[in-house]
Scaffold this motif. Structure first.
Motif, mmCIF file in Angstrom:
data_model
loop_
_atom_site.group_PDB
_atom_site.id
_atom_site.type_symbol
_atom_site.label_atom_id
_atom_site.label_comp_id
_atom_site.label_asym_id
_atom_site.label_seq_id
_atom_site.Cartn_x
_atom_site.Cartn_y
_atom_site.Cartn_z
ATOM 1 N N TYR A 83 0.807 -1.225 0.000
ATOM 2 C CA TYR A 83 0.000 0.000 0.000
ATOM 3 C C TYR A 83 0.842 1.278 0.000
ATOM 4 N N LYS A 129 0.799 4.350 2.542
ATOM 5 C CA LYS A 129 -0.448 5.077 2.803
ATOM 6 C C LYS A 129 -1.033 4.672 4.140
ATOM 7 N N GLN A 130 -1.823 5.562 4.704
ATOM 8 C CA GLN A 130 -2.509 5.279 5.959
ATOM 9 C C GLN A 130 -3.649 4.294 5.711
ATOM 10 N N GLU A 133 -6.871 5.631 4.321
ATOM 11 C CA GLU A 133 -6.864 6.012 2.903
ATOM 12 C C GLU A 133 -7.144 4.826 1.974
ATOM 13 N N VAL A 134 -6.741 3.640 2.395
ATOM 14 C CA VAL A 134 -6.842 2.468 1.524
ATOM 15 C C VAL A 134 -7.726 1.361 2.111
#
Length: 196
Positions: free
Chosen positions: A149, A152-153, A156-157
């Motif tokens: 990912y 990313k936090q 966010e995903v």
């Protein structure tokens, strides 16, 4: 002598029946004509049958049939809501008068719907609700696969993580079903279908 003759007759009859099936799961046949009907329905516009494409599609179809077998093993086909849904669909299909009730196509359509609903119900139970309801497992999956990912936090995903986690659950489940059920593919029948 009589027993030997009977055994030979049953063996020949069994082999003839098997020859009409592209595969079997725990001895339950996957009929060649029905398999070909489903394949063509999902590959509209393709005129030539290719062995590799048929073999790849058979793998997917076996996975589908494994889920259906598991749904039946869990008794999902005995559920009253399921039975009512199937009866409602059949009534609607008959009222359209587009496919004769006595035709093989009618039987294929009904079987596809029955099995599709069973597959949906068992996937809801085994995959989708697990992936949606277990926030801790989703976060654990995210942490274990963080590289995927790109820093990313989680927030966010989250949707992508749930989708990936569902896919992992399905892959693991299919592996366990393939270990649980005996699958036999009739390669000669598959090759014969590719020549049609």
């Amino acid at each position: 002598m009589k027993k030997a003759c009977l055994a030979l007759i049953f063996t020949v009859a069994g082999n003839l029946l098997y020859a009409q099936n592209v595969a079997s799961i725990n001895g339950n046949p996957i009929n060649s004509k029905e398999f070909l009907w489903v394949y063509k329905k999902n590959h509209a516009g393709e005129h030539q049958l290719d062995y590799k494409d048929l073999a790849a599609y058979l793998e997917l179809y076996v996975n589908f049939k494994l889920k259906v077998a598991e749904a039946k093993a869990l008794g999902l086909d005995a559920d009253e809501a399921y039975k009512q849904e199937i009866a409602g669909y059949e009534e609607a299909l008959k009222s359209q008068n587009k496919v004769p009730v006595s035709s093989p196509e009618y039987a294929y359509i009904m079987n596809e719907y029955r099995e599709g609903v069973l597959m949906f119900n068992v996937c809801e139970q085994k995959i989708w609700s697990k992936a949606q309801d277990d926030e801790e497992q989703i976060k654990t999956y995210f942490a274990t696969n963080a590289k995927k990912y790109e820093g990313k936090q989680f927030s966010e995903v989250r949707g992508q993580v749930i989708g990936d986690y569902q896919q992992q659950l399905e892959n693991d489940w299919i592996s366990s079903l393939r270990s649980k059920y005996k699958i036999k593919v009739n390669q000669s029948e598959l090759k014969k279908l590719a020549k049609q």
